[in-house]
Structure formats: structure tokens, C-alpha cells
Design an enzyme around this catalytic site. Sequence first.
Site, PDB file in Angstrom:
ATOM      1  N   CYS A 197     -41.279  10.547  -2.011  1.00  0.00           N
ATOM      2  CA  CYS A 197     -41.924  11.162  -3.170  1.00  0.00           C
ATOM      3  C   CYS A 197     -42.728  12.356  -2.680  1.00  0.00           C
ATOM      4  CB  CYS A 197     -42.846  10.163  -3.872  1.00  0.00           C
ATOM      5  SG  CYS A 197     -43.664  10.878  -5.321  1.00  0.00           S
TER       6      CYS A 197
ATOM      7  N   HIS B 186     -55.735   5.760 -12.738  1.00  0.00           N
ATOM      8  CA  HIS B 186     -56.607   5.591 -11.569  1.00  0.00           C
ATOM      9  C   HIS B 186     -57.991   6.226 -11.659  1.00  0.00           C
ATOM     10  CE1 HIS B 186     -52.798   4.344 -10.204  1.00  0.00           C
ATOM     11  NE2 HIS B 186     -52.419   5.458  -9.633  1.00  0.00           N
TER      12      HIS B 186
ATOM     13  N   CYS C  75     -49.849  10.698  -3.469  1.00  0.00           N
ATOM     14  CA  CYS C  75     -51.058   9.957  -3.878  1.00  0.00           C
ATOM     15  C   CYS C  75     -51.631   9.254  -2.641  1.00  0.00           C
ATOM     16  CB  CYS C  75     -50.712   8.919  -4.938  1.00  0.00           C
ATOM     17  SG  CYS C  75     -49.957   9.652  -6.393  1.00  0.00           S
TER      18      CYS C  75
ATOM     19  N   CYS D 119     -50.492   5.546  -1.561  1.00  0.00           N
ATOM     20  CA  CYS D 119     -49.087   5.144  -1.691  1.00  0.00           C
ATOM     21  C   CYS D 119     -48.273   5.427  -0.429  1.00  0.00           C
ATOM     22  CB  CYS D 119     -48.498   5.879  -2.889  1.00  0.00           C
ATOM     23  SG  CYS D 119     -46.755   5.568  -3.131  1.00  0.00           S
TER      24      CYS D 119
ATOM     25  N   CYS E 245     -46.656  -2.987  -5.136  1.00  0.00           N
ATOM     26  CA  CYS E 245     -46.794  -1.605  -5.600  1.00  0.00           C
ATOM     27  C   CYS E 245     -47.404  -0.729  -4.522  1.00  0.00           C
ATOM     28  CB  CYS E 245     -47.735  -1.549  -6.789  1.00  0.00           C
ATOM     29  SG  CYS E 245     -47.071  -2.258  -8.255  1.00  0.00           S
TER      30      CYS E 245
ATOM     31  N   CYS F 291     -37.776  -4.325  -9.775  1.00  0.00           N
ATOM     32  CA  CYS F 291     -38.519  -3.078  -9.593  1.00  0.00           C
ATOM     33  C   CYS F 291     -37.593  -2.117  -8.837  1.00  0.00           C
ATOM     34  CB  CYS F 291     -39.803  -3.352  -8.812  1.00  0.00           C
ATOM     35  SG  CYS F 291     -40.722  -1.848  -8.468  1.00  0.00           S
TER      36      CYS F 291
ATOM     37  N   GLY G 192     -40.774   6.768  -5.636  1.00  0.00           N
ATOM     38  CA  GLY G 192     -40.477   8.028  -6.303  1.00  0.00           C
ATOM     39  C   GLY G 192     -41.088   8.204  -7.682  1.00  0.00           C
TER      40      GLY G 192
ATOM     41  N   GLU H 230     -35.178   1.028  -1.601  1.00  0.00           N
ATOM     42  CA  GLU H 230     -35.783  -0.303  -1.725  1.00  0.00           C
ATOM     43  C   GLU H 230     -35.922  -0.722  -3.183  1.00  0.00           C
ATOM     44  OE1 GLU H 230     -39.431  -0.399   0.538  1.00  0.00           O
ATOM     45  OE2 GLU H 230     -38.396   0.136   2.384  1.00  0.00           O
TER      46      GLU H 230
HETATM   47  N1  SAH Z   1     -44.419   7.527  -9.255  1.00  0.00           N
HETATM   48  C1  SAH Z   1     -44.648   6.608 -10.292  1.00  0.00           C
HETATM   49  C2  SAH Z   1     -43.919   5.286 -10.116  1.00  0.00           C
HETATM   50  C3  SAH Z   1     -43.835   4.729  -8.750  1.00  0.00           C
HETATM   51  S1  SAH Z   1     -45.376   4.261  -7.997  1.00  0.00           S
HETATM   52  C4  SAH Z   1     -46.127   6.366 -10.483  1.00  0.00           C
HETATM   53  O1  SAH Z   1     -46.915   6.810  -9.653  1.00  0.00           O
HETATM   54  O2  SAH Z   1     -46.461   5.760 -11.481  1.00  0.00           O
HETATM   55  C5  SAH Z   1     -45.500   2.614  -8.630  1.00  0.00           C
HETATM   56  C6  SAH Z   1     -46.882   2.084  -8.881  1.00  0.00           C
HETATM   57  O3  SAH Z   1     -47.528   1.763  -7.660  1.00  0.00           O
HETATM   58  C7  SAH Z   1     -47.782   3.047  -9.603  1.00  0.00           C
HETATM   59  O4  SAH Z   1     -48.407   2.403 -10.668  1.00  0.00           O
HETATM   60  C8  SAH Z   1     -48.791   3.390  -8.540  1.00  0.00           C
HETATM   61  O5  SAH Z   1     -49.968   3.764  -9.103  1.00  0.00           O
HETATM   62  C9  SAH Z   1     -48.873   2.089  -7.792  1.00  0.00           C
HETATM   63  N2  SAH Z   1     -49.470   2.144  -6.474  1.00  0.00           N
HETATM   64  C10 SAH Z   1     -49.378   3.134  -5.570  1.00  0.00           C
HETATM   65  N3  SAH Z   1     -50.058   2.807  -4.442  1.00  0.00           N
HETATM   66  C11 SAH Z   1     -50.589   1.566  -4.636  1.00  0.00           C
HETATM   67  C12 SAH Z   1     -51.365   0.678  -3.833  1.00  0.00           C
HETATM   68  N4  SAH Z   1     -51.693   0.954  -2.593  1.00  0.00           N
HETATM   69  N5  SAH Z   1     -51.761  -0.491  -4.396  1.00  0.00           N
HETATM   70  C13 SAH Z   1     -51.401  -0.822  -5.641  1.00  0.00           C
HETATM   71  N6  SAH Z   1     -50.631  -0.044  -6.430  1.00  0.00           N
HETATM   72  C14 SAH Z   1     -50.224   1.143  -5.931  1.00  0.00           C
HETATM   73 FE1  SF4 Z   2     -45.269   9.266  -5.792  1.00  0.00          FE
HETATM   74 FE2  SF4 Z   2     -45.996   7.341  -7.545  1.00  0.00          FE
HETATM   75 FE3  SF4 Z   2     -46.427   7.051  -4.890  1.00  0.00          FE
HETATM   76 FE4  SF4 Z   2     -47.853   8.828  -6.287  1.00  0.00          FE
HETATM   77  S1  SF4 Z   2     -47.857   6.574  -6.571  1.00  0.00           S
HETATM   78  S2  SF4 Z   2     -46.925   9.185  -4.271  1.00  0.00           S
HETATM   79  S3  SF4 Z   2     -46.336   9.570  -7.746  1.00  0.00           S
HETATM   80  S4  SF4 Z   2     -44.436   7.163  -5.904  1.00  0.00           S
END
Ligand code: SAH
Ligand code: SF4
Length: 375
Positions: free
Chosen positions: A144, A248, A148, A151, A365, A137, A191, A124
Site C-alpha cells: 500500500c 482514527h 499509515c 500498518c 488488522c 478478509c 491495500g 494474504e
Molecule cells: N486501506 C484500507 C483497508 C485495509 S487496512 C483502510 O485503511 O481502511 C484494514 C484495517 O486495518 C483498517 O481499518 C486499518 O485502520 C486497520 N489497521 C491498520 N493498522 C492496524 C493496527 N496496527 N491495529 C489494528 N488495526 C489496524
Molecule cells: Fe494502506 Fe489501509 Fe494500511 Fe493505511 S491502513 S497503510 S490505507 S492498508
Amino acid sequence: MAARERAAGRGRGSAGRGKAVRASAGRDAAGGAAPTLLDLDEGGLKSVLESAGEPSFRARQIREWVFGRHVLDYRAMTNLPRGLWEKLSALLPADPFEQGVIRSAAADGTEKIVLTARDGERVEAVVIPSDQRVALCISTQAGCALGCITCATGMGGFRRNLSRAEILGQAVRAAAFSGRRVGNIVLMGMGEPLLNYANVMSAVREMASDRGMAIGTRRITLSTVGVVPGILRMCREDLHPNLAVSLHAAEQRRRARIAPSARKWELDEIIDAAGLYAEVCGRPVTYEYILIEGINSSQSDADRLGKLLRRRPAKVNLIPLNPVPRSNLRPPDAESVRRFKLKVEAYGVITTLRAGRGAEIQAACGQLAGGRGPR
Ligand code: SAH
Ligand code: SF4
């Protein structure tokens, strides 16, 4: 000691240098699959052409079509002889993805595109319009492994690294779809880019280069959850995209609750490594901070964040949590977000608030899941 030398001393062992990354082009196609055109850098493409008995100047012509006009089909490259496009189609497919694409558009103009890789994996990318240009993006892995809690990508688990061609190919295909000039590229899709280091940096090199997509490193941002060895390795490269770190929480234990990878790479180490990177590249690091109600968004959390980052080469990007299916987590209300921002700013830290664009099509995001979603 210069920041770059310190990085070399500290991270030795896990490191490849810029040269090694360049030489890796073509060897890292997805899952050992046969390379496609974008797996090769200019030198690699010339070698393939020469060994096929073709003049090497064709490499420049092909790359102009790809990077200048976003064409990934040899037949449409009208200055190539028919014999050559037939030969190349068999030898080195131009497009790392199947032709079909699923698009969904949000009311705010954000578009998500889902590309199907040659092994059927779904990848995506998101196109976000801004003024006359677009920001892209891009994803760096299918899934991944880092899990987290916020995510959707992490909830679906890890499937595989994307190849250099699949990372670059998203940018080329997304640029072609949008038909507009690419202003910025953010590696913030599915990822963790620093766990797919060689392919990501090789793709970034081509995105940045005047002989490639010509975006420039200042308009490319790599976002990491804080893979310390990867940040130190980036310090030693000869190209430096902007760095964003998903923080975070300004306190180790709370951070580990949100991003389990924090147990491996601790807060202090991340801040040190990111500080070094800011010194080496001469630009501040952006700390992304998802605001989650009841977990990290109180006034004392804001105090901790302000204290941690004041007087550092740092900016903060606050992101009210985008809802993820099958999760109870919620963003705080608008007033709490406003007060959080003011509090951090009171420490002299530049703080911005990110709009959750594309949320209704699961393109914001944290919402990308490669068509699979949380398990
Ligand atoms: N793995 C890397 C990049 C991909 S995640 C990282 O974690 O930075 C991309 C972005 O989405 C990151 O900044 C992450 O913190 C954010 N993100 C993840 N879950 C989210 C959510 N539910 N709401 C808003 N941002 C989120
Ligand atoms: Fe992976 Fe980034 Fe999502 Fe965390 S926020 S699970 S590091 S893609």
C-alpha cells in the site's frame, strides 16, 4: 436533490459508471499479464468460449463449479469434456495463483492463507470463523502506498494492484480451504481498495451477484482510509456494499499524523462523502478507530469523536492497536478502552469493540505484509 444525483454532480470527471466497470472485466489482469478465468465476467467467458468454437452454455457450467463449489481446476469440473479442459487450460488458466499455499492457524480459529500470484507476488487473505460460517478478509493491493503509521502493509510500500481475478480468487480459494459457508466478506486486507477501483468493484459485483458468489452487498464491507473521489464514485454505482472508513482521529491534524493520506483527503470532506454514501445505500457507515496509547485515546479524543458523529448515519468500531513489528506504538490498557467506548456511546453513537483475532499469526488488522513486513 436526490443523494445519488448530488454525487453525480460533485464527483464528475473522476467517474466511471457501473457499466464501464463491468466492461473492464478482463482488461485489468495484474500488471498487464494474460487474463485468467476470474478476470472475465459471464459475458466475457462466453465470448472466449465462442471464439474457441465451444458452446456458450459451458460458461454457466464452469461458473457453477467456481462459485458454487469453489473449484479452480478445469480437470476437476467433471461435466466438461477432456478436450475442452485441455484447450481452456492453455487459453485461460482457471486459478490466478500457484497451487501451493502457506497456512497458519491461530488458537482462536483464525487462519491466514498466503497465496502466490503468477508473477511471484504474495497475497494474504484471512479466514475468521464465526458461528457456523466464516468471514473472509481479502486484500486488494500488493502493499500500500499510503503509509499509515499503524500498518505493516503500509510500512512495506506499494508493489502493485491486484487484478479482479486475484481479488475474487482469494475469496474462492479461502472459501474452499475453510469448507464452510461464507457469511461475510471484508475488503480489509492489504491495500487501499478505492485506489484499485475498477478491479475491486468488478470483483465485488461478482461476489454479490446471485450468478456469482451470491453473498449479497449487505454482507460485503469495503474499508477505505478515506479516498474521497472513490467514495463519491461508489455513490453512483448500482451496487452498494457496506462502507467502513478508517478514521482514527476526529480532528484533521491528528489524523494526518496517523494516516498521511489525510493531507490529501481532509476529514470534513470524508465525513460529507461518507454521509452521502449512507444516504444512497440506506445503511450507516462504520468508522474504524484504532486506539493508540498517548495519541488518540484520551477522554477528550472520545468527546471529539462523539461530537463529530452524533446524529449522523454512523457506527463506531473501536480497535485497540494490534502490535506491529518494529513500531513503538501500543494500545491503551483495557480500562482506558472501556472508558473511551462509554464516552462515545454517551453521544448516542453505536460503538462496538473489535477483538484482535489472529494476532499471534500476524493475521489481525494492520499486520498483513505479504511475507515482507516493515522495511
Ligand atoms: N486501506 C484500507 C483497508 C485495509 S487496512 C483502510 O485503511 O481502511 C484494514 C484495517 O486495518 C483498517 O481499518 C486499518 O485502520 C486497520 N489497521 C491498520 N493498522 C492496524 C493496527 N496496527 N491495529 C489494528 N488495526 C489496524
Ligand atoms: Fe494502506 Fe489501509 Fe494500511 Fe493505511 S491502513 S497503510 S490505507 S492498508
